[in-house]
Write a protein that holds these residues in place. Structure first.
Motif, PDB file in Angstrom:
ATOM      1  N   ILE A  70      -3.776  -5.032   2.225  1.00 33.87           N
ATOM      2  CA  ILE A  70      -4.136  -3.658   1.843  1.00 33.87           C
ATOM      3  C   ILE A  70      -5.407  -3.188   2.551  1.00 33.87           C
ATOM      4  O   ILE A  70      -5.612  -1.982   2.708  1.00 33.87           O
ATOM      5  N   ILE A  88      -4.580  -0.990   5.484  1.00 33.47           N
ATOM      6  CA  ILE A  88      -4.081   0.379   5.329  1.00 33.47           C
ATOM      7  C   ILE A  88      -5.124   1.290   4.678  1.00 33.47           C
ATOM      8  O   ILE A  88      -4.856   2.467   4.447  1.00 33.47           O
ATOM      9  N   THR A 142      -5.751  -3.142  -6.285  1.00 33.78           N
ATOM     10  CA  THR A 142      -4.413  -3.234  -6.864  1.00 33.78           C
ATOM     11  C   THR A 142      -4.439  -2.796  -8.328  1.00 33.78           C
ATOM     12  O   THR A 142      -5.505  -2.617  -8.927  1.00 33.78           O
ATOM     13  N   LEU A 148      -2.652   6.067  -5.777  1.00 29.28           N
ATOM     14  CA  LEU A 148      -1.882   6.422  -4.596  1.00 29.28           C
ATOM     15  C   LEU A 148      -0.396   6.199  -4.878  1.00 29.28           C
ATOM     16  O   LEU A 148      -0.031   5.529  -5.840  1.00 29.28           O
ATOM     17  N   GLN A 149       0.433   6.773  -4.030  1.00 36.27           N
ATOM     18  CA  GLN A 149       1.850   6.474  -4.123  1.00 36.27           C
ATOM     19  C   GLN A 149       2.039   4.982  -3.819  1.00 36.27           C
ATOM     20  O   GLN A 149       1.350   4.422  -2.960  1.00 36.27           O
ATOM     21  N   PRO A 150       2.925   4.289  -4.539  1.00 37.47           N
ATOM     22  CA  PRO A 150       3.158   2.863  -4.253  1.00 37.47           C
ATOM     23  C   PRO A 150       3.450   2.653  -2.770  1.00 37.47           C
ATOM     24  O   PRO A 150       4.167   3.442  -2.148  1.00 37.47           O
ATOM     25  N   ARG A 151       2.869   1.619  -2.218  1.00 40.24           N
ATOM     26  CA  ARG A 151       3.058   1.310  -0.804  1.00 40.24           C
ATOM     27  C   ARG A 151       3.899   0.041  -0.662  1.00 40.24           C
ATOM     28  O   ARG A 151       3.736  -0.920  -1.421  1.00 40.24           O
ATOM     29  N   TYR A 152       4.753   0.038   0.336  1.00 44.67           N
ATOM     30  CA  TYR A 152       5.555  -1.148   0.618  1.00 44.67           C
ATOM     31  C   TYR A 152       4.835  -1.970   1.677  1.00 44.67           C
ATOM     32  O   TYR A 152       4.528  -1.482   2.767  1.00 44.67           O
ATOM     33  N   LEU A 153       4.538  -3.212   1.344  1.00 44.09           N
ATOM     34  CA  LEU A 153       3.874  -4.122   2.262  1.00 44.09           C
ATOM     35  C   LEU A 153       4.867  -5.180   2.722  1.00 44.09           C
ATOM     36  O   LEU A 153       5.544  -5.802   1.890  1.00 44.09           O
ATOM     37  N   SER A 189       6.676  -3.627  -2.915  1.00 41.92           N
ATOM     38  CA  SER A 189       5.988  -2.411  -3.342  1.00 41.92           C
ATOM     39  C   SER A 189       4.763  -2.771  -4.176  1.00 41.92           C
ATOM     40  O   SER A 189       4.842  -3.593  -5.091  1.00 41.92           O
ATOM     41  N   GLU A 225       1.306  -1.136  -6.276  1.00 48.02           N
ATOM     42  CA  GLU A 225       0.564   0.007  -6.803  1.00 48.02           C
ATOM     43  C   GLU A 225      -0.899  -0.116  -6.379  1.00 48.02           C
ATOM     44  O   GLU A 225      -1.538  -1.139  -6.630  1.00 48.02           O
TER      45      GLU A 225
END
Length: 368
Positions: A308, A311, A320, A338-343, A348, A350
């Protein structure tokens, strides 16, 4: 050239360490006097012994000695090669005592040796590069020849080396004390294995370091790296965290609770923002169980924090949901979801941006 033409201080120091006049003259004649000055750290060259001799004197098998030697990071040897000294003999005796008492199984001893060897190799390299023995980066060393090198190094080793072991033991005991107390506290809190710990872990990345490094001279780059380390260590330790390691332009740290980790991340962001020598940083913080081994940390929580930070926008701290849940109702923070991010390889996640809300306000939470 005879001994009377060498610096008096150099000859006296070599003699004090048991180096024979004949060895000094031979080294002077073949141009290796500077290597002799370095080799005296381990004792007189005439007193070297082999692995077979150490094994016979201590009862420690050569195979065990070889495994220890490799774990400590030293080049391999043949059984009859005369490369060992009284220092190695004492180390073998210490190893025998540790293994003989049964408190330290062989594999654990070798594991600790790998950590110790890696740490001491870095320490020694940093000591030589930054010390007066060979001149700090950017300094004019002056005349460079075997005799001047030998004289300068011998003087350095005489003044500095005697004080270092005591400092190393002191530092180790202090850290052993702190680590032992953390382990005792973990057991009090119901832990079954101190290798599995619940911590907040953070990564702080110096933004644009690659571009910056390409534009700086070696001397300027050394100042930037030194300043980065200084600010990082000061900020992390002052807030109750621990530096795990510096990874080039990135610092990895841990803290006992997420609140302290957030304070560290925000403090670092603020410090770097004010520092004219450094660019901004970005940080990523996660919280949960992880594996502690060899002074490092492993597991999905570590991987998440590492991902994270990449980004995060310059100057921001990403955390987190687990961290947000711990700090939402305490401290003076503003959390922005933030909008959930896919790593990749994680899934996904939060995430929240965290920032200071001021000296008197409470935590605020808003969503995008």
């Amino acid at each position: 050239m005879g001994l009377d033409e060498l610096p008096v201080r150099l000859v006296e120091m070599l003699r004090e360490r048991g180096v024979r006049d004949s060895d000094i003259l031979n080294a002077l004649e073949d141009g290796s006097i500077h290597f002799l000055a370095v080799d005296q750290l381990l004792g007189p060259p005439s007193s070297r012994i082999s692995a077979n001799q150490i094994a016979k004197a201590t009862g420690v098998e050569v195979l065990v000695l070889r495994r220890l030697w490799r774990a400590l990071g030293f080049r391999d040897f043949t059984n009859d090669e005369m490369v060992f000294t009284e220092l190695d003999l004492q180390a073998a005796h210490s190893l025998k005592i540790l293994l003989g008492e049964g408190e330290l199984p062989r594999e654990i001893a070798l594991q600790l040796a790998r950590v110790m060897g890696s740490s001491m190799a870095r320490f020694a390299e940093a000591e030589i590069v930054s010390s007066s023995a060979f001149g700090a980066l950017g300094d004019e060393f002056g005349e460079v020849d075997p005799i001047s090198l030998a004289d300068r190094f011998t003087r350095y080793s005489a003044n500095v080396v005697p004080a270092v072991p005591q400092l190393l033991v002191y530092t180790w005991l202090r850290h052993l004390h702190a680590a032992s107390r953390r382990a005792m506290l973990a057991f009090d809190n119901g832990a079954q294995n101190v290798a599995v710990v619940e911590l907040a872990i953070g990564f702080v990345d110096l933004v644009g370091f690659t571009v910056i490094s390409q534009q700086l001279s070696n001397e300027e780059l050394a100042k930037v790296v030194g300043r980065f380390e200084q600010v990082s260590f000061d900020s992390v330790t002052n807030a109750g965290g621990r530096i795990v390691k510096m990874i080039g332009d990135e610092v990895m740290f841990v803290a006992e609770d997420p609140m302290a980790a957030c304070e560290i991340g925000l403090r670092l962001a603020a410090e770097y923002r004010r520092d004219s020598l450094l660019s901004e940083v970005r940080a990523g913080i996660a919280f949960g169980e992880m594996l502690s081994q060899d002074g490092d940390y492993y597991g999905p929580i570590v991987n998440t924090a590492s991902r994270i930070v990449n980004i995060a926008a310059p100057g921001t701290v990403l955390i987190t949901r687990e961290v947000a849940d711990h700090v939402r109702d305490e401290g003076d923070f503003v959390l922005r979801a933030l909008q959930p991010r896919y790593l990749k390889d994680i899934g996904s996640v939060e995430l929240y941006v965290i920032r200071d809300s001021g000296p008197t306000s409470k935590v605020a939470l808003s969503s995008l």
